[in-house]
Design a protein around this motif. Structure first.
Motif, mmCIF file in Angstrom:
data_model
loop_
_atom_site.group_PDB
_atom_site.id
_atom_site.type_symbol
_atom_site.label_atom_id
_atom_site.label_comp_id
_atom_site.label_asym_id
_atom_site.label_seq_id
_atom_site.Cartn_x
_atom_site.Cartn_y
_atom_site.Cartn_z
ATOM 1 N N LEU A 142 -6.893 -1.645 7.927
ATOM 2 C CA LEU A 142 -5.500 -2.056 8.082
ATOM 3 C C LEU A 142 -5.409 -3.189 9.102
ATOM 4 O O LEU A 142 -5.875 -3.066 10.226
ATOM 5 C CB LEU A 142 -4.649 -0.870 8.543
ATOM 6 N N GLU A 202 0.951 -4.000 9.526
ATOM 7 C CA GLU A 202 1.928 -3.062 8.951
ATOM 8 C C GLU A 202 3.275 -3.406 9.562
ATOM 9 O O GLU A 202 3.551 -3.088 10.722
ATOM 10 C CB GLU A 202 1.529 -1.619 9.250
ATOM 11 N N SER A 226 2.183 -3.297 4.042
ATOM 12 C CA SER A 226 0.889 -2.984 4.660
ATOM 13 C C SER A 226 -0.169 -3.903 4.075
ATOM 14 O O SER A 226 -0.225 -4.086 2.849
ATOM 15 C CB SER A 226 0.502 -1.522 4.401
#
Length: 221
Positions: free
Chosen positions: A28, A31, A36
């Protein structure tokens, strides 16, 4: 009836889609604002792949109506300019051309893409698979529609997809994955530093543009 004939021919299992559909290895990176974004390393490549996800506040068919509108690319796809529909082979397959507007002094990059749509049943999940085309493989009439601009570098290798999963009658989850070998003399560090912006701003803009009134009457899916 012709559209549903094509649908019957192109209903495929998700396993038949590009290998970027695998879920392992994603990190990731951002976000924010309901979007995301993930990246991951790709074997034998210095350039990272990206994956972006968000939820569109529209039903599946409105999302597909937007994807059918080649000219609208400039309104929602990050850095897109000069989109051209080269040929619509069927309701589920087309060739298109677009330019990625990159900041100076980097030369703009162009993509000549084949888009192939498939749908899983009974889930109704729709995947738009994207792969690059070699202009030399096109018919003469199609090749003449591809702009010949010496100042733009044509990307030779890219693949990915948009995947649309209906959540209910008012919401559709969208996943956008892509891996690109940008061609020419571009440092991987520079490209990888910008790779998060493409899915982030693309999906953020898509959420707004897809609500346009002109996309309300498209219902093949």
């Amino acid at each position: 009836m012709k559209l549903f004939k094509y649908l019957a021919l192109f209903v495929l299992m998700i396993a038949a889609m590009p290998t970027l559909a695998e879920t392992e290895g994603w990190t990731l990176q951002r976000e924010k604002d309901g979007v995301s974004v993930y990246t991951r390393e790709v074997k034998d490549s210095a350039f990272k792949a990206f994956k972006g996800e968000t939820v569109l506040e529209v039903e599946l068919n409105r999302a597909m109506a937007l994807m059918d509108d080649t000219a609208a690319c400039v309104e929602w796809m990050h850095s897109c300019k000069s989109p051209i529909l080269i040929r619509k082979l069927s309701p589920l397959q087309r060739y298109s051309y677009m330019v990625n507007d990159l900041p100076w002094p980097v030369k703009d990059r162009a993509l000549l893409l084949q888009a192939t749509i498939s749908q899983e049943l009974p889930s109704r999940v729709v995947t738009v698979a994207l792969t690059t085309l070699d202009p030399e493989t096109l018919a003469d009439s199609d090749r003449k529609r591809v702009p010949d601009d010496g100042g733009i570098v044509l990307i030779e290798k890219a693949n990915g997809f948009f995947r649309f999963t209906p959540l209910n009658e008012k919401q559709t989850h969208v996943e956008y994955q892509m891996h690109t070998e940008p061609s020419g003399a571009l440092p991987a560090s520079l490209v990888n530093s910008m790779v998060v912006d493409t899915p982030f701003y693309t999906l953020k803009s898509m959420r707004d543009v897809v609500k346009a009134e002109k996309y309300t009457d498209f219902r093949p899916f």
